[in-house]
Design a protein around this motif. Structure first.
Motif, short mmCIF file in Angstrom:
data_model
loop_
_atom_site.label_atom_id
_atom_site.label_comp_id
_atom_site.label_asym_id
_atom_site.label_seq_id
_atom_site.Cartn_x
_atom_site.Cartn_y
_atom_site.Cartn_z
N GLN A 80 0.73 -1.23 -0.11
CA GLN A 80 -0.07 -0.04 0.13
C GLN A 80 0.87 1.39 -0.18
O GLN A 80 1.68 1.48 0.68
N PRO A 81 0.39 2.37 -0.66
CA PRO A 81 1.35 3.64 -0.91
C PRO A 81 1.15 4.23 0.65
O PRO A 81 0.15 4.02 1.03
N ASP A 82 2.30 4.76 0.97
CA ASP A 82 2.24 5.45 2.29
C ASP A 82 1.31 6.87 2.50
O ASP A 82 0.76 7.27 3.50
N ASP A 83 1.37 7.29 1.15
CA ASP A 83 0.24 8.49 1.06
C ASP A 83 -1.19 7.91 0.84
O ASP A 83 -1.66 7.02 -0.22
N PRO A 84 -2.04 8.16 1.78
CA PRO A 84 -3.50 7.53 1.77
C PRO A 84 -4.25 7.84 0.76
O PRO A 84 -5.31 7.26 0.44
N HIS A 85 -4.01 8.85 -0.25
CA HIS A 85 -4.79 9.34 -1.16
C HIS A 85 -3.96 9.06 -2.46
O HIS A 85 -4.60 9.51 -3.65
N ALA A 86 -2.97 8.42 -2.60
CA ALA A 86 -2.30 7.74 -3.83
C ALA A 86 -3.07 6.83 -4.46
O ALA A 86 -3.87 6.10 -3.74
N ILE A 87 -2.95 6.73 -5.57
CA ILE A 87 -3.52 5.24 -6.46
C ILE A 87 -2.88 4.28 -5.71
O ILE A 87 -1.76 3.77 -5.78
N ASP A 88 -3.78 3.31 -5.45
CA ASP A 88 -3.37 1.81 -4.91
C ASP A 88 -3.35 0.81 -6.04
O ASP A 88 -4.56 0.56 -6.38
N LEU A 89 -2.21 0.43 -6.48
CA LEU A 89 -2.27 -0.69 -7.43
C LEU A 89 -2.00 -2.14 -6.58
O LEU A 89 -1.35 -1.99 -5.84
N GLN A 90 -2.83 -3.09 -7.30
CA GLN A 90 -3.07 -4.23 -6.74
C GLN A 90 -2.47 -5.44 -7.83
O GLN A 90 -2.88 -5.20 -9.03
N LEU A 91 -1.94 -6.22 -7.26
CA LEU A 91 -1.31 -7.48 -8.05
C LEU A 91 -1.03 -8.68 -7.04
O LEU A 91 -0.37 -8.50 -6.07
N GLY A 92 -1.48 -10.03 -7.37
CA GLY A 92 -1.18 -10.86 -6.56
C GLY A 92 -1.88 -12.09 -6.95
O GLY A 92 -2.61 -12.19 -7.84
N PRO A 93 -1.77 -13.30 -6.27
CA PRO A 93 -2.13 -14.61 -6.77
C PRO A 93 -3.51 -14.87 -5.90
O PRO A 93 -3.68 -14.35 -4.80
N VAL A 94 -4.22 -15.79 -6.35
CA VAL A 94 -5.37 -16.21 -5.72
C VAL A 94 -5.43 -17.74 -5.71
O VAL A 94 -5.22 -18.26 -6.99
N ALA A 95 -6.14 -18.28 -5.08
CA ALA A 95 -6.41 -19.94 -4.90
C ALA A 95 -7.65 -20.16 -4.42
O ALA A 95 -8.13 -19.53 -3.30
N GLY A 96 -8.27 -21.28 -4.64
CA GLY A 96 -9.44 -21.65 -4.11
C GLY A 96 -9.98 -23.17 -4.43
O GLY A 96 -9.52 -23.70 -5.62
N PHE A 97 -11.09 -23.17 -4.10
CA PHE A 97 -11.79 -24.71 -4.25
C PHE A 97 -13.38 -24.12 -4.97
O PHE A 97 -13.99 -23.45 -4.33
N ASN A 98 -13.70 -24.85 -6.01
CA ASN A 98 -15.03 -24.62 -6.68
C ASN A 98 -15.86 -25.84 -6.32
O ASN A 98 -15.57 -26.90 -6.76
N LEU A 99 -16.86 -25.68 -5.41
CA LEU A 99 -17.82 -26.50 -4.82
C LEU A 99 -19.04 -26.94 -5.36
O LEU A 99 -19.69 -27.43 -4.72
N THR A 100 -19.29 -26.12 -6.60
CA THR A 100 -20.52 -25.95 -7.40
C THR A 100 -21.05 -27.56 -7.47
O THR A 100 -20.16 -28.34 -8.30
N ARG A 101 -22.15 -27.95 -7.17
CA ARG A 101 -22.74 -29.17 -7.29
C ARG A 101 -21.73 -30.44 -6.85
O ARG A 101 -21.98 -31.39 -7.24
N THR A 102 -21.14 -30.14 -5.86
CA THR A 102 -20.35 -31.41 -5.15
C THR A 102 -21.27 -31.71 -4.12
O THR A 102 -20.85 -32.84 -3.30
N ARG A 103 -21.97 -31.24 -3.47
CA ARG A 103 -22.91 -31.30 -2.41
C ARG A 103 -24.17 -30.54 -2.24
O ARG A 103 -24.32 -29.61 -2.90
#
Length: 277
Positions: A80-103
């Protein structure tokens, strides 16, 4: 799966906006944990609803954000930028499970199609945010897009999910958020969750149908309110409640799984408690 993720997010990801300001001592080290219950369809396109536990967490440590919501988690690798009003760029990994129609499938025709395998979905996201943009020095407007792909051979395809979110504290004890999103899916994803094979038609009584085409699965909007019960939004116990609507689109809405056994109009709601420290 998207509805479950958003329902949990409405309980767990109501960021205490005042604590995200760089001039607040908690801005670089704040954690919120939440638990509650969500009322939601049993799958995207179902007309049967269930009450499910909703848990999640989010935090900022050393200026780096992380979040966990239900069956998905991610980390922002850009500080996060030190200036609270600066533009916040975001980039990162995501991971998860898709449980659609498994139960927990309630409709007898859809249940007759058989349970599906759990998809393990890995990918990443990019985003941009700005604080102090419309109503106060503390409101936030952000946009992001995530991409995940199944890596264990369930649907064997991808989902792309853009979203836009606006959030603002009304005071040091009240916070509101509204978010709009959509999902684009690959052909194999559509085929796995929305096609009915000839064998499935014999077993379920639904007509055979091919949904094997990439496109926009749905769009939706969700809103929430976060009210502090002890302390204020920078720390302590708070109450969170939210709700939303989404609509299944195109050939996926025409699938018998939706058009006959389900409903293209989807509703969600939830409530719970969160603690920030």
């Amino acid at each position: 799966m998207k509805l479950i993720s958003v329902a949990v997010a409405s309980l767990a990801l109501a960021a205490p906006a005042l604590a995200q300001q760089a001039d607040d001592p908690l801005a670089k080290r704040t954690i919120t944990i939440a638990a509650g219950a969500a009322y939601l369809p049993t799958y995207v396109g179902s007309d049967d609803y269930t009450v499910a536990p909703a848990i999640g967490a989010r935090g900022t440590i050393g200026g780096y954000n992380f979040q966990f919501r239900g069956t998905q988690g991610g980390i922002d690798l850009i500080r996060q930028p030190d200036d609270p009003h600066a533009i916040d760029l975001q980039l990162g990994p995501v991971a998860g499970f898709n449980l659609t129609r498994t139960r927990a499938i309630k409709d007898p025709q859809v249940k007759a199609l058989g349970k599906l395998d759990t998809a393990i979905e890995l990918g990443g996201y990019v985003g941009i945010g700005k604080t102090g943009i419309i109503t106060s020095p503390y409101d936030t407007l952000s946009a992001s897009v995530s991409y995940v792909h199944d890596v264990n051979g369930a649907h064997g395809s991808y989902r792309i999910s853009p979203s836009v979110t606006y959030a603002t504290p009304l005071s040091r004890k009240a916070y509101v958020m509204i978010s709009g999103y959509t999902d684009f899916i690959g052909a194999k994803y559509a085929d796995y969750y929305y096609s009915v094979t000839p064998a499935g038609a014999l077993a379920s009584g639904l007509p055979a149908y091919s949904a094997r085409k990439s496109g926009m699965l749905d769009y939706g909007v969700i809103s929430l309110v976060n009210l502090s019960l002890t302390g204020d939004l920078t720390g302590g116990l708070s109450f969170i409640a939210g709700g939303g609507y989404s609509r299944v689109l195109g050939r996926y809405a025409r699938s018998p799984i939706v058009s006959i056994a389900g409903d293209r109009n989807q509703w969600i709601g939830g409530a719970g408690l969160a603690y920030t420290f």
